[in-house]
Design a protein around this motif. Structure first.
Motif, PDB file in Angstrom:
ATOM      1  N   VAL A  26     -34.287 -29.919  82.176  1.00  0.00           N
ATOM      2  CA  VAL A  26     -34.918 -28.826  82.923  1.00  0.00           C
ATOM      3  C   VAL A  26     -36.278 -28.447  82.344  1.00  0.00           C
ATOM      4  CG1 VAL A  26     -34.637 -26.463  83.730  1.00  0.00           C
ATOM      5  CG2 VAL A  26     -32.648 -27.977  83.602  1.00  0.00           C
ATOM      6  N   MET A  27     -36.382 -28.332  81.025  1.00  0.00           N
ATOM      7  CA  MET A  27     -37.638 -27.912  80.397  1.00  0.00           C
ATOM      8  C   MET A  27     -38.381 -29.073  79.741  1.00  0.00           C
ATOM      9  SD  MET A  27     -36.511 -24.235  78.735  1.00  0.00           S
ATOM     10  CE  MET A  27     -35.302 -24.941  77.618  1.00  0.00           C
ATOM     11  N   ASN A  28     -37.972 -30.290  80.017  1.00  0.00           N
ATOM     12  CA  ASN A  28     -38.577 -31.465  79.390  1.00  0.00           C
ATOM     13  C   ASN A  28     -39.739 -31.971  80.246  1.00  0.00           C
ATOM     14  OD1 ASN A  28     -39.209 -33.778  78.021  1.00  0.00           O
ATOM     15  ND2 ASN A  28     -37.129 -34.609  77.998  1.00  0.00           N
ATOM     16  N   GLU A  29     -40.960 -31.779  79.768  1.00  0.00           N
ATOM     17  CA  GLU A  29     -42.140 -32.195  80.522  1.00  0.00           C
ATOM     18  C   GLU A  29     -42.211 -33.709  80.683  1.00  0.00           C
ATOM     19  OE1 GLU A  29     -44.394 -30.339  82.077  1.00  0.00           O
ATOM     20  OE2 GLU A  29     -43.267 -28.539  81.542  1.00  0.00           O
TER      21      GLU A  29
ATOM     22  N   PRO B 152     -43.343 -38.142  72.535  1.00  0.00           N
ATOM     23  CA  PRO B 152     -42.538 -37.224  73.352  1.00  0.00           C
ATOM     24  C   PRO B 152     -43.090 -35.811  73.327  1.00  0.00           C
ATOM     25  CG  PRO B 152     -41.398 -37.764  71.305  1.00  0.00           C
ATOM     26  CD  PRO B 152     -42.590 -38.668  71.381  1.00  0.00           C
ATOM     27  N   PHE B 153     -42.827 -35.095  74.417  1.00  0.00           N
ATOM     28  CA  PHE B 153     -43.282 -33.709  74.557  1.00  0.00           C
ATOM     29  C   PHE B 153     -42.741 -32.835  73.431  1.00  0.00           C
ATOM     30  CE2 PHE B 153     -42.188 -29.461  76.284  1.00  0.00           C
ATOM     31  CZ  PHE B 153     -43.473 -28.984  76.489  1.00  0.00           C
ATOM     32  N   ASN B 154     -41.490 -33.051  73.079  1.00  0.00           N
ATOM     33  CA  ASN B 154     -40.859 -32.281  72.009  1.00  0.00           C
ATOM     34  C   ASN B 154     -40.399 -33.249  70.929  1.00  0.00           C
ATOM     35  OD1 ASN B 154     -39.457 -30.607  70.329  1.00  0.00           O
ATOM     36  ND2 ASN B 154     -37.956 -29.922  71.839  1.00  0.00           N
TER      37      ASN B 154
ATOM     38  N   HIS C  69     -44.817 -44.524  78.310  1.00  0.00           N
ATOM     39  CA  HIS C  69     -45.381 -44.674  76.961  1.00  0.00           C
ATOM     40  C   HIS C  69     -45.206 -43.383  76.164  1.00  0.00           C
ATOM     41  CE1 HIS C  69     -48.658 -44.571  73.934  1.00  0.00           C
ATOM     42  NE2 HIS C  69     -48.381 -45.866  73.808  1.00  0.00           N
ATOM     43  N   ASN C  70     -45.445 -42.253  76.813  1.00  0.00           N
ATOM     44  CA  ASN C  70     -45.276 -40.970  76.126  1.00  0.00           C
ATOM     45  C   ASN C  70     -43.819 -40.738  75.724  1.00  0.00           C
ATOM     46  OD1 ASN C  70     -47.991 -40.426  76.430  1.00  0.00           O
ATOM     47  ND2 ASN C  70     -47.721 -39.216  78.289  1.00  0.00           N
TER      48      ASN C  70
END
Length: 722
Positions: free
Chosen positions: A75-78, A95-97, A89-90
């Motif tokens: 839900v909050m994972n960009e 990763p965002f977090n 790739h990200n």
């Protein structure tokens, strides 16, 4: 006589003589057919099994995400919002977090779901169901390859499909990592077994690729090289040890790197948040009021491992009292673990000793299904025994048995088959017992699946089974708060605090609800207690306490706490803004200029901050600067009532009555709701009087009185009754 001698030799070679009493146990070797049942029947049973499993789990299409890792992973994972090469790739490398230990292939699968269905949980759940169905197929064909018995393979796949402990892996969206890891892990193993039979290099390459996909789905796949070596040397009895080791190298590289990193992790810099509000914190693993993996010594972790080693087979046979979390045990006042952990470890050592002695006495059995079962179970459970420094938040978990339980299902069939072949049991009672076992599993699964419908159902189930576990009440509080059931949320947070008085996250969330609902006096002791426990932990607590003092009219203490907040985090916009607000309110305009400029640097697009700086300039009699700030505030938010009114005041002050009148009229026409409409009509009337529009001014005086401005009545008598 020669005929009898021949039979004895065949018996010594390890083949059982078929008898009329046990026709169903005839081996289903390739090319051999069961004389009583059609050869297609096991496949028909497999299709029926898939239909039953799908029917059981189809209801999950109407289930929700739960507040246990689903928000952070989905839900909050960009990361899942960008399904592209750059997004992939990200996910793998940036990763965002970075604190979220989430296997990248699992997150990528969520990104695919999000691309097609957004945050609708139904398709996420159904993806899990279809992965489970694929795994059932893989279990069937792998078990058939290993056991050489299609009915045995059907029994094993049925246990796997219908076991209630597997509901956690299927019904919980975040547990998809177990499903994906399991799929590629089983596929890699099936390819390896075929490779050993054919020496086809493409099969080996496929196994390596499947292993890599399994590893990036869940890091538990790191046990695969141990499984490869163990099966090759023990089950397949290969003597070319060096070749086996060379073949295992591609499977060893990533796990070896992971093992190294588990002892030498990177230090991750966490950037401070820049905007703190009275907010409710989501679930975190870093609860200080519960026992964590790192709270145990290495020797204690061995005892935890012994407990887990015994618990998993027991839960496999007797799947009762399932729950979301099986917390780590608290230490007794003596500093020791509860007695059950020592007894379980002793039982585990005894069991392992018995197995070792059995295979020492019967080394030929290593090359049978028994050898495969032993190696498979020990390899796949090794990562669950708490010895490796991989952390965790539970001593055991239902989903952890998703793959190891395949070996236990094989063991049940193997024991039954051995009993029949050695004439210690008749097949009919054993077949009946197996059918009853599967029926009981199916009923238990049907009862367990609805528990996973939403956060409330799964946490209420946990509350019934762990009534003194404060985390349950904390998460229930979060669930009720999100659904605007504030009374239930406060009740659950209060119970969590009652069980753990120093539970700072619960104190934070309860105080946040009190502040949101305007119950500042109730919020105050919670925030003060939080600060007393962790004076340097969270600047937002000083901000919130400053808000309470401001509401009480104690501006001096409010300023003191706001300044502590910006000292702890200079990028906290709300603290700078509130410092400026109090200084403006108390007439300290020169002193307010710096904090309001600090706030503007942090949020240059905030209309209210330009309004505040305009008020500072008004107080310093810098009217041109004030007008510029009010205009900037309105360019950012045309409905900013205070900016309109202050802009009109400046025009009026400089006798620009027409400009003032136009501004007031704009407010009356375009800004709503207006709580001071009577005052605005009164100001319109004054502007019209100065423009010589007496009749129109009188209409505005009348409107002002109509909207509650009592002062307008005296002006009506003075100017409108002449």
């Amino acid at each position: 006589m020669s005929h009898i001698t021949l039979n004895k030799k065949r018996h010594k070679a390890g083949t059982s003589r078929p008898t009329r009493s046990s026709p169903a146990l005839t081996k289903n070797e390739p090319g051999k057919k069961n004389s009583h049942l059609p050869g297609w029947l096991p496949y028909g049973g497999l299709v029926a099994l898939l239909v039953v499993t799908f029917t059981l789990y189809h209801q999950t299409r109407n289930f929700y995400f739960i507040h246990y890792d689903d928000p952070s992973h989905i839900v909050m994972n960009e990361d899942i919002r960008n399904l592209s090469l750059q997004g992939a790739h990200n996910i793998f490398f940036h990763p965002f977090n970075p604190d979220l230990v989430a296997p990248p292939l699992t997150i990528l699968s969520f990104a695919i779901n999000h691309h097609f269905s957004g945050l609708n949980p139904g398709p996420y759940h159904m993806t899990n169901v279809f992965l489970h169905l694929l795994n059932i197929l893989l279990v069937f064909f792998l078990a058939w390859k290993v056991m050489r018995n299609r009915w045995g393979a059907l029994f094993v796949s049925a246990v796997f499909a219908l076991h209630p402990l597997n509901t956690e892996a299927v019904c919980w969206v975040t547990a998809r990592k177990d499903l994906l890891y399991g799929f590629f892990f089983l596929l890699a193993l099936w390819l390896v077994v075929r490779f050993w039979h054919t020496r086809n290099g493409w099969l080996y390459a496929g196994a390596v690729a499947a292993f890599l996909l399994s590893y990036f789905s869940k890091f538990s796949a790191a046990t695969f090289p141990v499984l490869y070596i163990g099966l090759a040397l023990l089950w397949k009895n290969r003597k070319d040890i060096w070749r086996v080791m060379a073949e295992s190298i591609p499977f060893l590289l990533l796990p070896a790197y992971t093992f190294y990193r588990s002892f030498y992790p990177d230090s991750i810099r966490i950037l401070p948040r820049t905007d703190y509000n009275p907010g409710i914190s989501y679930f975190s693993e870093k609860f200080e009021i519960v026992t964590h993996y790192h709270d145990f010594s290495f020797l204690e972790k061995v005892f935890l491992g012994g407990y887990a080693f015994i618990t998993y087979p027991l839960k496999f046979l007797f799947p009762v009292n399932q729950q979301l979390i099986y917390p780590y045990p608290d230490h007794l006042p003596s500093g020791h673990l509860p007695l059950v952990y020592y007894l379980a470890t002793a039982a585990a050592i005894l069991l392992i000793t018995v197995v070792i002695v059995y295979f020492i006495k019967h080394p030929a059995r290593l090359s049978t299904t028994a050898g495969f079962i032993m190696v498979f179970y020990l390899a796949t459970t090794s990562v669950l025994l708490h010895v490796l420094p991989i952390g965790g938040r539970a001593v055991v978990a239902d989903r952890y048995g998703y793959i190891p339980f395949i070996a236990l299902a094989m063991l049940l069939f193997y024991i039954g088959r051995q009993l029949v072949q050695h004439r210690r049991a008749r097949p009919a009672p054993l077949i009946m017992a197996g059918a009853v076992f599967l029926l009981l599993l199916t009923v238990a699964t049907a009862q367990r699946i609805p528990v996973w419908k939403n956060t409330g159902t799964i946490l209420r189930d946990l509350m019934e089974k762990e009534p003194t576990y404060p985390i349950t009440y904390y998460n229930l509080g979060f669930y009720y708060a999100e659904n605007n059931q504030t009374e239930k949320a406060i009740k659950n947070y209060s119970r969590a605090i009652e069980l753990a008085p120093h539970f700072t996250q619960a104190l934070n969330n309860r105080s946040a609800i009190y502040m949101i609902t305007g119950q500042y006096q109730k919020a105050k002791p919670d925030i003060q207690k939080f600060i007393k426990i962790h004076p340097d932990a969270d600047p937002s607590k000083y901000l919130n306490l400053g808000q309470i003092y401001r509401e009480e009219g104690d501006y001096e203490k409010a300023l003191e706490h706001y300044r502590i907040a910006v000292d702890m985090n200079p990028e906290m916009f709300n603290a700078w803004y509130n410092i400026a607000y109090i200084l403006i309110t108390t007439g300290k305009h020169q002193e307010a200029l710096n904090p309001v400029n600090q706030a503007l640097e942090l949020k240059p697009g905030n209309s209210q901050t330009y309004l505040a700086r305009g008020m500072v300039h008004v107080g310093l009699k810098q009217y041109k600067k004030a007008l510029a700030d009010f205009n900037q505030a309105l360019s950012l938010d045309s409905s900013n009532l205070e900016a309109h009114i202050n802009k009109a005041w400046i025009h009026f002050n400089f006798q620009q009555f027409q400009d003032a009148l136009e501004t007031y009229n704009y407010v009356l026409e375009h800004v709503s709701p207006l709580h001071n409409q009577g005052d605005i009509y009164l100001n319109c009337a004054f502007a019209r009087m100065n423009l010589g529009q007496r009749q129109a001014a009188c209409r505005d005086f009348m409107n002002a009185m109509k909207h509650g401005n009592t002062a307008a009545q005296s002006y009506i008598k003075r100017y409108c009754h002449q």
